[in-house]
Design a protein around this motif. Structure first.
Motif, short mmCIF file in Angstrom:
data_model
loop_
_atom_site.label_atom_id
_atom_site.label_comp_id
_atom_site.label_asym_id
_atom_site.label_seq_id
_atom_site.Cartn_x
_atom_site.Cartn_y
_atom_site.Cartn_z
N UNK A 200 0.83 -1.21 0.00
CA UNK A 200 0.00 0.00 0.00
C UNK A 200 0.87 1.25 0.00
N UNK A 201 1.85 1.30 0.90
CA UNK A 201 2.69 2.49 1.05
C UNK A 201 3.40 2.84 -0.25
N UNK A 202 3.95 1.84 -0.92
CA UNK A 202 4.70 2.15 -2.14
C UNK A 202 3.80 2.49 -3.32
N UNK A 203 2.49 2.28 -3.16
CA UNK A 203 1.54 2.63 -4.23
C UNK A 203 1.03 4.06 -4.11
N UNK A 204 1.34 4.73 -3.00
CA UNK A 204 0.77 6.05 -2.73
C UNK A 204 1.68 7.16 -3.22
N UNK A 205 1.04 8.26 -3.64
CA UNK A 205 1.83 9.43 -4.00
C UNK A 205 2.04 10.31 -2.77
N UNK A 206 2.79 11.40 -2.93
CA UNK A 206 3.14 12.25 -1.80
C UNK A 206 1.90 12.83 -1.10
N UNK A 207 0.91 13.20 -1.89
CA UNK A 207 -0.31 13.75 -1.31
C UNK A 207 -1.06 12.74 -0.47
N UNK B 269 0.27 10.09 1.02
CA UNK B 269 1.07 9.79 2.22
C UNK B 269 0.89 10.85 3.29
N UNK B 270 0.55 12.07 2.87
CA UNK B 270 0.40 13.18 3.81
C UNK B 270 -1.03 13.32 4.35
N UNK B 271 -1.95 12.46 3.92
CA UNK B 271 -3.32 12.52 4.41
C UNK B 271 -3.35 12.16 5.90
N UNK B 272 -4.07 12.93 6.72
CA UNK B 272 -4.16 12.59 8.15
C UNK B 272 -4.78 11.21 8.33
N UNK B 273 -4.17 10.41 9.16
CA UNK B 273 -4.70 9.09 9.45
C UNK B 273 -5.74 9.19 10.56
N UNK B 274 -6.32 8.07 10.94
CA UNK B 274 -7.23 8.05 12.08
C UNK B 274 -6.49 8.13 13.40
N UNK B 275 -5.18 7.94 13.37
CA UNK B 275 -4.36 8.03 14.57
C UNK B 275 -3.98 9.49 14.77
N UNK B 276 -4.54 10.12 15.76
CA UNK B 276 -4.44 11.57 15.94
C UNK B 276 -2.99 12.05 15.90
N UNK B 277 -2.74 13.05 15.04
CA UNK B 277 -1.42 13.67 14.95
C UNK B 277 -0.48 13.04 13.94
N UNK C 127 2.80 4.27 8.98
CA UNK C 127 3.61 3.20 8.41
C UNK C 127 4.99 3.16 9.05
N UNK C 128 5.56 4.33 9.29
CA UNK C 128 6.88 4.40 9.93
C UNK C 128 6.83 3.84 11.35
N UNK C 129 5.73 4.09 12.05
CA UNK C 129 5.57 3.53 13.39
C UNK C 129 5.57 2.01 13.36
N UNK C 130 4.96 1.44 12.34
CA UNK C 130 4.93 -0.03 12.24
C UNK C 130 6.33 -0.60 12.00
N UNK C 131 7.20 0.17 11.37
CA UNK C 131 8.61 -0.22 11.27
C UNK C 131 9.26 -0.09 12.64
N UNK D 31 10.80 10.28 13.45
CA UNK D 31 12.17 10.15 12.93
C UNK D 31 12.21 9.15 11.78
N UNK D 32 11.54 8.03 11.95
CA UNK D 32 11.54 7.03 10.89
C UNK D 32 10.72 7.48 9.68
N UNK D 33 9.76 8.38 9.88
CA UNK D 33 8.96 8.89 8.77
C UNK D 33 9.76 9.83 7.87
N UNK D 34 10.96 10.22 8.30
CA UNK D 34 11.81 11.05 7.45
C UNK D 34 12.39 10.23 6.29
N UNK D 35 12.35 8.91 6.39
CA UNK D 35 12.81 8.06 5.29
C UNK D 35 11.82 8.15 4.13
N UNK D 36 12.25 7.71 2.97
CA UNK D 36 11.35 7.71 1.81
C UNK D 36 10.29 6.62 1.98
N UNK D 37 9.18 6.77 1.28
CA UNK D 37 8.13 5.76 1.32
C UNK D 37 8.66 4.41 0.84
N UNK D 38 9.53 4.44 -0.17
CA UNK D 38 10.11 3.20 -0.68
C UNK D 38 10.94 2.50 0.39
#
Length: 215
Positions: free
Chosen positions: A25-32, A34-42, A49-53, A83-90
């Protein structure tokens, strides 16, 4: 939760499969997207996805150390995810695949805590993206066993479900006693974990009770 070796294997296999699906899923998404607010506040989708890593790359002891540094367990986990979200989606997708088979089993909470994390956060990402995905109700029922049990720690305050009986229309199972909260296993799981959007898919006299508690 005390689990047999076979049940633990089943949970770990389900977590691995979910990590791989989220990686795709993550690698199929564009930048916009990936930046959509999730249901997890903040957190946006990419940060979830980075948290799951971070779950397996930093692990329980990494979370603990970060919590001490930031004087809060929640702030510590948030800092590691950002911090981990600073990595690329790939790179995030690649890390999820490489770590898919990691057998996460934190002290006290055990293997189902990891299953809970991937299933809830998978919904946190997919629902705002309008990506159709229905987790296996039997696996979600296992998560509800955990969330309503004594070893649940850190997912929500213990008093949240006090006086509420959960009725799962998918499996026919029920948990707790009190005012009824009725719906799919997925909606019950998300509501218990504080996702208010799930309340619109639940019925019963406990809906306004839980809605008030989530405020």
């Amino acid at each position: 939760m005390r689990m047999s070796s076979a049940d633990c294997d089943r949970v770990f296999e389900a977590v691995a499969a979910e990590r791989r699906e989220i990686a795709a899923l993550v690698e199929s998404l564009d930048a916009g997207q990936l930046a959509i607010p999730s249901l997890c506040a903040g957190w946006d989708v990419k940060t979830v996805a980075a948290h799951l890593v971070s779950d397996f790359a930093d692990g329980f002891w990494g979370f603990l150390a970060s919590g001490v540094r930031h004087r809060s367990g929640d702030r510590g986990i948030d800092a590691l995810a950002r911090r981990r979200a600073m990595a690329s989606a790939a790179d995030i997708a690649d890390a999820l695949r490489c770590g898919a088979d990691y057998r996460l089993s934190p002290p006290i909470t055990g293997p189902v805590a990891g299953l809970t994390d991937v299933l809830v956060h998978g919904c946190d990402m997919r629902i705002p993206l309008a990506v159709v995905h229905r987790p296996n109700p039997e696996l979600v029922a296992l998560v509800l066993d955990f969330l309503t049990g004594r070893t649940q720690l850190g997912f929500f305050p213990r008093g949240r479900l006090r006086g509420i009986a959960l009725f799962d229309e998918d499996t026919g199972r029920e948990w707790g006693t009190g005012d009824a909260l009725v719906g799919s296993a997925e909606a019950l799981m998300l509501a218990a974990c504080g996702r208010t959007v799930a309340l619109d898919h639940l019925a019963g006299p406990a809906v306004p009770v839980l809605r008030a508690r989530l405020r």
